[in-house]
Scaffold this motif. Sequence first.
Motif, PDB file in Angstrom:
ATOM      1  N   LEU A 426      19.160  21.324 133.425  1.00 54.34           N
ATOM      2  CA  LEU A 426      19.814  21.843 132.228  1.00 54.34           C
ATOM      3  C   LEU A 426      20.823  20.855 131.669  1.00 54.34           C
ATOM      4  O   LEU A 426      21.023  20.767 130.454  1.00 54.34           O
ATOM      5  N   GLU A 427      21.468  20.079 132.571  1.00 58.30           N
ATOM      6  CA  GLU A 427      22.501  19.149 132.099  1.00 58.30           C
ATOM      7  C   GLU A 427      21.923  17.846 131.554  1.00 58.30           C
ATOM      8  O   GLU A 427      22.639  17.059 130.934  1.00 58.30           O
ATOM      9  N   THR A 451      22.259  10.105 135.729  1.00 57.54           N
ATOM     10  CA  THR A 451      22.031  11.333 134.963  1.00 57.54           C
ATOM     11  C   THR A 451      22.542  11.117 133.545  1.00 57.54           C
ATOM     12  O   THR A 451      23.728  10.792 133.350  1.00 57.54           O
ATOM     13  N   LEU A 452      21.675  11.281 132.563  1.00 54.95           N
ATOM     14  CA  LEU A 452      22.060  11.182 131.157  1.00 54.95           C
ATOM     15  C   LEU A 452      22.013  12.574 130.550  1.00 54.95           C
ATOM     16  O   LEU A 452      20.996  13.265 130.621  1.00 54.95           O
ATOM     17  N   SER A 453      23.127  13.004 129.956  1.00 52.49           N
ATOM     18  CA  SER A 453      23.189  14.334 129.358  1.00 52.49           C
ATOM     19  C   SER A 453      22.220  14.450 128.189  1.00 52.49           C
ATOM     20  O   SER A 453      21.827  13.448 127.582  1.00 52.49           O
ATOM     21  N   LEU A 454      21.857  15.679 127.874  1.00 51.21           N
ATOM     22  CA  LEU A 454      20.884  15.910 126.811  1.00 51.21           C
ATOM     23  C   LEU A 454      21.354  15.372 125.463  1.00 51.21           C
ATOM     24  O   LEU A 454      20.548  14.915 124.650  1.00 51.21           O
ATOM     25  N   ASP A 455      22.661  15.422 125.222  1.00 49.17           N
ATOM     26  CA  ASP A 455      23.184  14.924 123.946  1.00 49.17           C
ATOM     27  C   ASP A 455      23.497  13.434 123.978  1.00 49.17           C
ATOM     28  O   ASP A 455      23.937  12.860 122.978  1.00 49.17           O
ATOM     29  N   GLY A 456      23.284  12.796 125.141  1.00 52.31           N
ATOM     30  CA  GLY A 456      23.494  11.366 125.251  1.00 52.31           C
ATOM     31  C   GLY A 456      24.941  10.929 125.289  1.00 52.31           C
ATOM     32  O   GLY A 456      25.241   9.737 125.204  1.00 52.31           O
ATOM     33  N   ARG A 457      25.861  11.868 125.473  1.00 54.43           N
ATOM     34  CA  ARG A 457      27.289  11.527 125.423  1.00 54.43           C
ATOM     35  C   ARG A 457      27.859  11.139 126.779  1.00 54.43           C
ATOM     36  O   ARG A 457      28.939  10.543 126.839  1.00 54.43           O
TER      37      ARG A 457
END
Length: 594
Positions: A426-427, A451-457
């Motif tokens: 999910l993250e 780990t890269l967040s879904l929003d890329g931030r």
Amino acid sequence: MARRSTAQIAGTNGKVAGKSTRLFNRMHAFIAAAGRPASGFVSQPEPRTIGSFARGKQLLAGNLLFAGYLIEAKGRPLWDVPMPDPAFEEALHGGAWLDDLAAVGDGRAREIAQGWVFDWVARYGGGSGPGWTPDLTGRRLIRWINHALLLLNGRDRAHADAFFRSLAQQTTFLSRRWSAAQPGLPRFEALTGLIYAGLALTGMERHVARASAALARECDAQISHDGGIPTRNPEDLLEVFTLLTWAAAALGEAGRSPTAPHLAAISRIAPTLRALRHADGGLARYHGGGRGLEGRLDQALAAAGVRALPTDGLAMGFQRLHGGRTTVIVDAAPPPAGIASQNAHASTLALEVTSGRRPLIVSCGSGAAFGPDWHRAGRATPSHSVLGIEGYSSSRFGPEGMLGRGSKGILTDVPTEVWVKTEHALEGTKILFGHNGYVPTHGMTHVRDLTLSLDGRVLTGEDTLGAMSANDRRRFEVIMERSGLQGIPFDIRFHLHPDVDAALDMGGAAVSMALKSGEIWVFRHDGIADMTLEPSVYLEKGRLRPRAARQIVLSARVLDFACQIGWTLAKAQDTPAAIRDIQREDLSSDPETE
């Protein structure tokens, strides 16, 4: 009498083979001069090569910038200038500078282009000079045919006859010597040039079928099932892809069908190139490759007509993560082997990060244009954004000259195991990487968890050095004893693009990085390592010297069977709404070269 090593024997054999190849090239060039000349064009392929207007203006000003060397030659014939390096001379004989002069396209550019080409015919047309190699001849033929109107405009019949006679000679030479080109990009250049010339020139049609069949065999032999090439060089892959699309288009325009392996290779390469492309449109800079000529990738993908999306798994051994405006590309496979490794880098598990149109974390790049010392330094692990044990690279280099003249030093000791495990949560996307490149020297395995967040931030990382097996632990204990129980020193490096303005923040606990787009990123770590902000360099073709840059360095020691370092890279500020980030530095406008 002392026995010679395998490397010494290989070097001697390579030098003898290189000398023999040059002798045969010269002999066949001389023989080809006696062949039947072409009288003109059957059909002329539409010019597809892209030149730089800025570089063309530099040439008109007498500034010759090739292979990292700048020679001022205003008023001096091109072929009389001193040659500072073989790579400089090869760039001149390859003739790609015609693209740049054609981009200017005025009367002065036409005059210079004609003078340089016809002077080449007069000096080297008999088969002399370093330009008679299959790859350079193929490159030169494509440019001469593409820009024939520029070269023949205003010239008399005698010049036109000399031009077509030279084209026919070079075509005949290629038909006999293309197989002497090194497999990979050089051979693709030779065969594409032969196809171009066979389709365009009268009396040369007989070479097309055999060249097309040979190109099909090379596609089967050199293009892997996942669209990669043995060198794992993204820019080389782009050049091969471009040549294949040019050859396919030329065949189609002449009413001929490209072979099935030819078209299949194009279809396999396209999604791989898309996966190797950062958010800013540039290619990942690994294994000797740069970001690619501006516009070349877009043009080649459009010409191919392949709409495939980037592959989700490994692409030529690279793993791509993306979220929002952020891309991360990781070298997740063993380096190339054998002759394909002579420009390869010890970059296993290195990463590059780009946000929107701005590179953030980079590899230093290839130093080949700046001499042998920079070339070797650029290939070493410390020149990449990855963990490295002090004084060692994850792959080791063989002696210079193992492959004969021009050898850059092949990789002889590389990781035998590199693994990748992907999880979608999910993250965001979580990927676990590992390699055993330091097991033979220290008993240590490197594991990198990203780990890269879904929003890329937010990019979260964890780097571990550990002794995984009983044998590894015994090796580690031996190293510990030799070091007087001081441990194994290692660094995790994050090289920053030169346009990134970085500064230590929060009392030295973080690094703030401002991009030209107005974005601000912050790097933090878990405090186990010591963090410093140190000088670095950014190496790219077309510049006179390396660009100054910075790097974040996390330094620690392995004192037990494992040491784990955690870190995060987070976007703290977006591009302000008032800023439109559409300006990107054009290499050709580098003030050093003007």
